[in-house]
Write an enzyme that holds these catalytic residues in place. Structure first.
Site, short mmCIF file in Angstrom:
data_model
loop_
_atom_site.label_atom_id
_atom_site.label_comp_id
_atom_site.label_asym_id
_atom_site.label_seq_id
_atom_site.Cartn_x
_atom_site.Cartn_y
_atom_site.Cartn_z
N GLU A 1 1.03 -1.84 -0.03
CA GLU A 1 -0.24 0.08 -0.07
C GLU A 1 0.60 1.93 0.31
O GLU A 1 0.38 2.54 0.79
CB GLU A 1 -1.04 0.19 1.44
C1 FAD Z 1 2.46 -10.04 0.16
C2 FAD Z 1 1.86 -8.69 -0.70
C3 FAD Z 1 0.56 -7.57 -0.93
C4 FAD Z 1 0.11 -7.13 -2.09
N1 FAD Z 1 -1.43 -6.59 -1.82
C5 FAD Z 1 -1.62 -5.51 -3.21
C6 FAD Z 1 -2.67 -5.33 -3.28
O1 FAD Z 1 -3.66 -6.47 -2.47
N2 FAD Z 1 -3.20 -4.85 -4.54
C7 FAD Z 1 -2.16 -4.76 -5.23
O2 FAD Z 1 -2.70 -3.37 -6.47
N3 FAD Z 1 -1.62 -4.35 -4.39
C8 FAD Z 1 -0.27 -5.30 -4.24
N4 FAD Z 1 0.80 -5.22 -3.43
C9 FAD Z 1 1.50 -4.58 -4.12
C10 FAD Z 1 2.05 -3.53 -3.64
O3 FAD Z 1 1.23 -2.34 -3.39
C11 FAD Z 1 3.98 -3.44 -4.10
O4 FAD Z 1 4.49 -4.03 -4.20
C12 FAD Z 1 3.74 -1.75 -3.57
O5 FAD Z 1 3.68 -0.41 -3.58
C13 FAD Z 1 5.90 -1.72 -4.75
O6 FAD Z 1 5.51 -1.67 -5.41
P1 FAD Z 1 6.58 -2.98 -6.07
O7 FAD Z 1 6.65 -3.90 -5.44
O8 FAD Z 1 6.68 -2.71 -7.61
O9 FAD Z 1 8.21 -1.45 -5.97
P2 FAD Z 1 8.97 -0.66 -6.79
O10 FAD Z 1 8.05 0.12 -7.04
O11 FAD Z 1 9.84 -1.87 -8.22
O12 FAD Z 1 9.82 -0.17 -5.99
C14 FAD Z 1 11.27 -0.98 -5.04
C15 FAD Z 1 12.05 -0.03 -5.08
O13 FAD Z 1 12.42 1.36 -5.10
C16 FAD Z 1 11.68 2.38 -5.01
N5 FAD Z 1 11.12 3.24 -4.94
C17 FAD Z 1 10.62 3.24 -6.14
N6 FAD Z 1 10.20 4.24 -6.80
C18 FAD Z 1 10.68 5.60 -5.44
C19 FAD Z 1 10.50 7.02 -5.90
N7 FAD Z 1 10.13 7.75 -6.39
N8 FAD Z 1 11.59 7.05 -4.82
C20 FAD Z 1 12.70 6.39 -3.88
N9 FAD Z 1 11.90 5.11 -3.96
C21 FAD Z 1 11.54 4.30 -5.09
C22 FAD Z 1 10.66 1.50 -3.65
O14 FAD Z 1 10.32 2.50 -2.47
C23 FAD Z 1 11.47 0.27 -3.52
O15 FAD Z 1 11.89 -0.15 -2.56
C24 FAD Z 1 1.14 -7.22 -2.71
C25 FAD Z 1 2.37 -6.93 -2.37
C26 FAD Z 1 3.18 -7.75 -1.40
C27 FAD Z 1 4.38 -8.15 -1.49
#
Ligand code: FAD
Length: 376
Positions: A360
């Site tokens: 989230e």
């Molecule tokens: C168990 C689980 C349940 C989930 N449930 C849901 C759900 O029900 N619905 C849903 O829609 N999603 C869900 N998610 C997804 C979750 O919201 C995302 O994993 C999260 O938003 C991060 O996105 P990403 O994994 O693509 O990481 P990325 O966006 O690829 O980020 C990778 C890293 O880069 C950093 N980063 C990225 N951009 C920036 C920036 N501009 N400045 C600084 N740092 C940055 C991030 O903070 C992170 O550390 C779930 C995830 C998990 C693991």
């Protein structure tokens, strides 16, 4: 805690607390091993707590974000993954409550009040923090829309009855070209991929989704075309308050385990809590959990007034998730070798809470929200 609950809120707290102690806590370790427990969910439905935020005219209790925070907080003291499965369904429910047509509300809110579950589908394999760069496309046709694309990490996706899905109706408009849709389980072209093998929150059900020429009718559109991203961000304000509730409940659980253990474990002729290094860890845990509760209920109350609470929700989630991780680490340390064993449950709490620093909106994203608000 100086936050004062009403007598009705105390009643809900007592009900959620009793249910957690009787049904959730005893299943925590088994669910960590075996995953989602349908039997527990059926027992939860019997309490009626799932209907808390749904207006009375659709079969719910018509209560506010404060009551929802109380329930999530209590459930998380027993099992954080179960609490998360319940709260994420409420994120999607809140979007439906705010933006659906009367006909949609009658159908979906009534179903949700009766115990149906919903998924919130925003993240994609290539678009998480930068959710507006999503690729899922909803192409308009004469009768409705055809969706193609995929979603990643969707909680409840293998067990949901309804899916609130964000997709691009106008790819040239960026975030303003995203719309939200309500889709029912079993819709042809809706494919639930293999279950994720997760580090923590293992009692919650998580899969990716694929949409293969998924045809949906016009009336699957939620609210206005092009407003889906705004609705999703509003929904996530509530979700972030729920994440705060989860980290708070989970941190209190870790503190309780560590405190009890420290009173009974003897080293160098006295209970380990009499060693100042251990006592100071417990003091910090007590202080941070108290602060978490205040931030949690302050943000929940603000949201319940209908005011936008993005800043308060982001601050509360960042604070609670960060300190809950430290509390879990300190609890493991206080238990020594036993802290490293599954038998004492604290290692599970650490694994579960790590998601609260990612889901989230990651903690980096929370800092973007907070700095954006304070530097406006
Ligand atoms: C168990 C689980 C349940 C989930 N449930 C849901 C759900 O029900 N619905 C849903 O829609 N999603 C869900 N998610 C997804 C979750 O919201 C995302 O994993 C999260 O938003 C991060 O996105 P990403 O994994 O693509 O990481 P990325 O966006 O690829 O980020 C990778 C890293 O880069 C950093 N980063 C990225 N951009 C920036 C920036 N501009 N400045 C600084 N740092 C940055 C991030 O903070 C992170 O550390 C779930 C995830 C998990 C693991």
């Amino acid at each position: 805690m100086s936050y004062k609950f009403t007598s009705d809120q105390l009643e809900i707290q007592a009900l959620a607390r009793e249910f957690t102690a009787k049904e959730v806590t005893p299943r925590g370790r088994d669910m960590d091993r075996d995953g989602w427990c349908q039997e527990l969910y059926e027992k939860y439905i019997e309490t009626g707590l799932q209907a808390t935020p749904i207006p009375e005219e659709y079969g719910g209790a018509g209560l506010s974000d404060v009551e929802c925070a109380i329930i999530t907080h209590e459930l998380a003291k027993g099992d954080a993954g179960f609490a998360m499965a319940m709260e994420i369904s409420w994120v999607a429910t809140d979007m439906i409550r705010r933006h659906a047509t009367e006909e949609q509300k009658r159908k979906y809110l009534t179903g949700l009040a009766e115990g149906k579950l919903c998924s919130f589908c925003l993240t994609e394999p290539e678009a998480g923090s930068d959710a507006a760069s999503m690729r899922t496309r909803a192409k308009k046709t004469e009768n409705g829309y055809i969706l193609n694309g995929s979603k990643a990490w969707i909680t409840n996706s293998g067990i949901a009855d309804y899916y609130v899905i964000m997709a691009k109706t106008d790819p040239d408009k960026g975030a303003k070209g995203i719309s939200a849709f309500i889709v029912e389980k079993g819709t042809p072209g809706l494919i639930v991929n293999a279950e994720e093998d997760k580090m923590g929150m293992r009692s919650s059900d998580t899969h990716g989704l694929s949409f293969d020429d998924m045809e949906i009718p016009k009336d699957a559109l939620l609210g206005e075309e092009g407003m889906g991203f705004v609705y999703a961000m509003e929904g996530l304000d509530g979700g972030r308050i729920s994440c705060t509730a989860i980290s708070t409940g989970l941190a209190e659980h870790a503190y309780q385990i560590a405190r009890d253990y420290s009173l009974g474990r003897v080293a160098f002729g006295k209970p380990i809590c009499k060693h100042q290094a251990v006592a100071f860890k417990l003091a910090d845990m007590a202080m941070y959990t108290e602060a978490m509760k205040l931030m949690l209920y302050d943000a929940a109350e603000l949201k319940s007034t209908g005011a936008r609470c993005s800043l308060q929700a982001a601050e509360a989630k960042l604070f609670a998730s960060t300190h809950a991780t430290q509390i879990c680490l300190d609890a493991i340390q206080i238990l020594g070798g036993n802290g490293y064993s599954k038998e004492y449950n604290v290692e599970r709490l650490l694994r579960d809470n790590k998601l609260m620093e990612i889901g989230e909106g990651t903690n980096e994203v929370q800092r973007i929200v907070i700095s954006g608000a304070i530097l406006k």
